[in-house]
Design a protein around this motif. Structure first.
Motif, PDB file in Angstrom:
ATOM      1  N   LEU A  36       0.855  -1.189   0.000  1.00  0.00           N
ATOM      2  CA  LEU A  36       0.000   0.000   0.000  1.00  0.00           C
ATOM      3  C   LEU A  36       0.888   1.235   0.000  1.00  0.00           C
ATOM      4  O   LEU A  36       1.781   1.361   0.850  1.00  0.00           O
ATOM      5  N   TRP A  37       0.641   2.155  -0.916  1.00  0.00           N
ATOM      6  CA  TRP A  37       1.418   3.390  -0.952  1.00  0.00           C
ATOM      7  C   TRP A  37       0.862   4.386   0.052  1.00  0.00           C
ATOM      8  O   TRP A  37      -0.337   4.659   0.086  1.00  0.00           O
ATOM      9  N   SER A  38       1.743   4.952   0.883  1.00  0.00           N
ATOM     10  CA  SER A  38       1.354   5.953   1.877  1.00  0.00           C
ATOM     11  C   SER A  38       1.914   7.303   1.472  1.00  0.00           C
ATOM     12  O   SER A  38       3.131   7.522   1.495  1.00  0.00           O
ATOM     13  N   ASN A 257       0.971  -9.891  -4.452  1.00  0.00           N
ATOM     14  CA  ASN A 257       0.023  -8.784  -4.479  1.00  0.00           C
ATOM     15  C   ASN A 257       0.645  -7.571  -5.158  1.00  0.00           C
ATOM     16  O   ASN A 257       1.845  -7.573  -5.485  1.00  0.00           O
ATOM     17  N   LEU A 258      -0.169  -6.501  -5.314  1.00  0.00           N
ATOM     18  CA  LEU A 258       0.216  -5.356  -6.135  1.00  0.00           C
ATOM     19  C   LEU A 258      -0.290  -4.057  -5.534  1.00  0.00           C
ATOM     20  O   LEU A 258      -1.278  -4.042  -4.807  1.00  0.00           O
ATOM     21  N   ALA A 259       0.392  -2.951  -5.867  1.00  0.00           N
ATOM     22  CA  ALA A 259      -0.080  -1.620  -5.484  1.00  0.00           C
ATOM     23  C   ALA A 259       0.573  -0.583  -6.380  1.00  0.00           C
ATOM     24  O   ALA A 259       1.763  -0.695  -6.719  1.00  0.00           O
ATOM     25  N   PHE A 260      -0.182   0.436  -6.759  1.00  0.00           N
ATOM     26  CA  PHE A 260       0.388   1.577  -7.472  1.00  0.00           C
ATOM     27  C   PHE A 260       0.865   2.591  -6.446  1.00  0.00           C
ATOM     28  O   PHE A 260       0.244   2.776  -5.393  1.00  0.00           O
ATOM     29  N   GLY A 261       1.983   3.270  -6.764  1.00  0.00           N
ATOM     30  CA  GLY A 261       2.498   4.228  -5.802  1.00  0.00           C
ATOM     31  C   GLY A 261       3.430   5.252  -6.401  1.00  0.00           C
ATOM     32  O   GLY A 261       3.484   5.441  -7.626  1.00  0.00           O
ATOM     33  N   THR A 267       3.923   4.002 -10.688  1.00  0.00           N
ATOM     34  CA  THR A 267       4.842   2.918 -10.401  1.00  0.00           C
ATOM     35  C   THR A 267       4.052   1.762  -9.806  1.00  0.00           C
ATOM     36  O   THR A 267       3.323   1.942  -8.824  1.00  0.00           O
ATOM     37  N   LEU A 268       4.161   0.585 -10.412  1.00  0.00           N
ATOM     38  CA  LEU A 268       3.504  -0.605  -9.890  1.00  0.00           C
ATOM     39  C   LEU A 268       4.486  -1.347  -9.001  1.00  0.00           C
ATOM     40  O   LEU A 268       5.561  -1.752  -9.435  1.00  0.00           O
ATOM     41  N   PHE A 269       4.119  -1.514  -7.732  1.00  0.00           N
ATOM     42  CA  PHE A 269       4.919  -2.298  -6.799  1.00  0.00           C
ATOM     43  C   PHE A 269       4.352  -3.709  -6.731  1.00  0.00           C
ATOM     44  O   PHE A 269       3.134  -3.906  -6.706  1.00  0.00           O
ATOM     45  N   ILE A 270       5.244  -4.679  -6.691  1.00  0.00           N
ATOM     46  CA  ILE A 270       4.859  -6.089  -6.699  1.00  0.00           C
ATOM     47  C   ILE A 270       5.518  -6.790  -5.517  1.00  0.00           C
ATOM     48  O   ILE A 270       6.752  -6.827  -5.416  1.00  0.00           O
ATOM     49  N   THR A 271       4.723  -7.315  -4.602  1.00  0.00           N
ATOM     50  CA  THR A 271       5.281  -8.160  -3.540  1.00  0.00           C
ATOM     51  C   THR A 271       5.337  -9.583  -4.070  1.00  0.00           C
ATOM     52  O   THR A 271       4.394 -10.061  -4.708  1.00  0.00           O
ATOM     53  N   ALA A 272       6.463 -10.266  -3.807  1.00  0.00           N
ATOM     54  CA  ALA A 272       6.656 -11.603  -4.372  1.00  0.00           C
ATOM     55  C   ALA A 272       7.538 -12.428  -3.436  1.00  0.00           C
ATOM     56  O   ALA A 272       8.759 -12.343  -3.491  1.00  0.00           O
ATOM     57  N   VAL A 279       7.852  -1.420 -11.071  1.00  0.00           N
ATOM     58  CA  VAL A 279       7.812  -1.251 -12.523  1.00  0.00           C
ATOM     59  C   VAL A 279       7.248   0.133 -12.815  1.00  0.00           C
ATOM     60  O   VAL A 279       6.160   0.476 -12.359  1.00  0.00           O
ATOM     61  N   LYS A 280       7.981   0.930 -13.563  1.00  0.00           N
ATOM     62  CA  LYS A 280       7.496   2.251 -13.967  1.00  0.00           C
ATOM     63  C   LYS A 280       6.619   2.094 -15.197  1.00  0.00           C
ATOM     64  O   LYS A 280       7.067   1.572 -16.221  1.00  0.00           O
ATOM     65  N   LEU A 281       5.373   2.569 -15.111  1.00  0.00           N
ATOM     66  CA  LEU A 281       4.424   2.447 -16.206  1.00  0.00           C
ATOM     67  C   LEU A 281       4.066   3.820 -16.776  1.00  0.00           C
ATOM     68  O   LEU A 281       4.496   4.843 -16.264  1.00  0.00           O
ATOM     69  N   LYS A 282       3.255   3.793 -17.834  1.00  0.00           N
ATOM     70  CA  LYS A 282       2.803   5.033 -18.461  1.00  0.00           C
ATOM     71  C   LYS A 282       1.327   5.281 -18.195  1.00  0.00           C
ATOM     72  O   LYS A 282       0.662   6.025 -18.920  1.00  0.00           O
ATOM     73  N   VAL A 283       0.821   4.662 -17.162  1.00  0.00           N
ATOM     74  CA  VAL A 283      -0.578   4.810 -16.783  1.00  0.00           C
ATOM     75  C   VAL A 283      -0.661   4.864 -15.262  1.00  0.00           C
ATOM     76  O   VAL A 283       0.128   4.226 -14.560  1.00  0.00           O
ATOM     77  N   LYS A 284      -1.601   5.626 -14.731  1.00  0.00           N
ATOM     78  CA  LYS A 284      -1.763   5.764 -13.293  1.00  0.00           C
ATOM     79  C   LYS A 284      -2.648   4.646 -12.733  1.00  0.00           C
ATOM     80  O   LYS A 284      -3.505   4.111 -13.424  1.00  0.00           O
TER      81      LYS A 284
END
Length: 289
Positions: A36-38, A257-261, A267-272, A279-284
């Motif tokens: 979770l992004w804070s 799991n996943l979270a944008f932040g 930026t998509l964060f991936i817990t694994a 991962v830096k993306l071009k969409v929010k």
């Protein structure tokens, strides 16, 4: 004309993922979950369920322990007032606390019809305060269960707890569409994604399967602002709103799991398992929750 409008909608939803790169942000964990992004902390909060710890990943400043002895935390979210919601699988409840250094714990959901929950796994919060969570039984929870089903629940802003569904398989990840009108739920045993329509009062209806025969057991889910659905499975699967596989993000460990932040939510964060990736993306990311 309808075909033309559908084609335009698909084009608008499409994204270019060809140049994205998966970067390892941190490692050495027991089982990373529930990111979770804070904004307040300018950090990614995430759970290590095996150690009962909530960590804070600070961009450029490494990893820090945020909370300890949190009862098997598996998912995090913020309520409308910025309070932290935690799914505590070991203690079998949903709780709320503050971000302060000496927080109090408030129990929001622990029993349904007088019986203890199995072990809340994931949760999502709509903009108007409605909370949704999954409650499967895994491992030792199966022997200790009081409910004879694995449930999907709705917790209203007034604190009323209601049951949405009793799926045949165990529900896992849960998320919302950008407009908050569709609830998505991953079913790990069936390897399917279910969808439910939500009304203004937060009630769910029209259960349906929108994806099946997925590559791997689906866990966490997220949506972006275009309505694309991100699924943590063998890798991260990205589907358009009409069910087309757009891209697969290959990760060294199995995603949980996943979270944008980050400030722009791109930026998509991936817990694994033992690591966290970004991962830096071009969409929010979507802001419905």
């Amino acid at each position: 004309m309808r075909f033309g409008l559908l084609w335009i909608a698909c084009v608008l939803c499409a994204q270019d993922y060809s140049e994205v790169q998966v970067e390892k942000a941190t490692g050495g964990l027991r089982f990373a979950e529930g990111p979770l992004w804070s904004k307040e902390n300018n950090a990614l909060l995430f759970c290590d369920a095996a150690t009962g710890t909530i960590h804070a990943l600070l961009p450029g400043n490494g990893l820090a322990k945020f909370r300890e002895e949190m009862g098997g935390p598996t998912a995090l979210a913020f309520d409308l007032n910025g309070k932290l919601l935690i799914a505590q699988s070991k203690l079998r409840r949903i709780v709320r606390t503050s971000l302060s250094s000496n927080p109090k714990i408030e129990v929001l959901a622990e029993r349904f019809e007088g019986k203890r929950l199995n072990g809340p796994n994931d949760l999502a919060v709509r903009k108007d305060g409605h909370i949704y969570f999954t409650d499967p039984a895994y491992g030792s929870q199966i022997d200790a269960r009081e409910l004879d089903f694995d449930g999907i629940y709705h917790l209203s802003p007034t604190g009323a707890l209601s049951l949405i569904a009793k799926p045949k398989g165990r529900p896992n990840g849960i998320t919302l569409s950008p407009n908050g009108k569709i609830l998505y739920v991953a079913n790990s045993d069936e390897r399917k994604i279910y969808a439910y329509d939500l009304d203004g009062r937060g009630n769910a209806a029209n259960e349906r399967v929108i994806l099946e025969k997925l590559d791997g057991v689906p866990g966490g889910l997220r949506t972006d602002e275009k309505g694309n659905l991100y699924i943590a499975a063998n890798h991260v699967l990205i589907y358009s709103p009409n069910g087309k596989l757009l891209h697969t993000l290959h990760v060294s460990d199995k995603p949980s799991n996943l979270a944008f932040g980050e400030a722009d939510l791109m930026t998509l964060f991936i817990t694994a398992k033992t690591s966290v990736y970004r991962v830096k993306l071009k969409v929010k990311g979507a802001v419905a929750e």
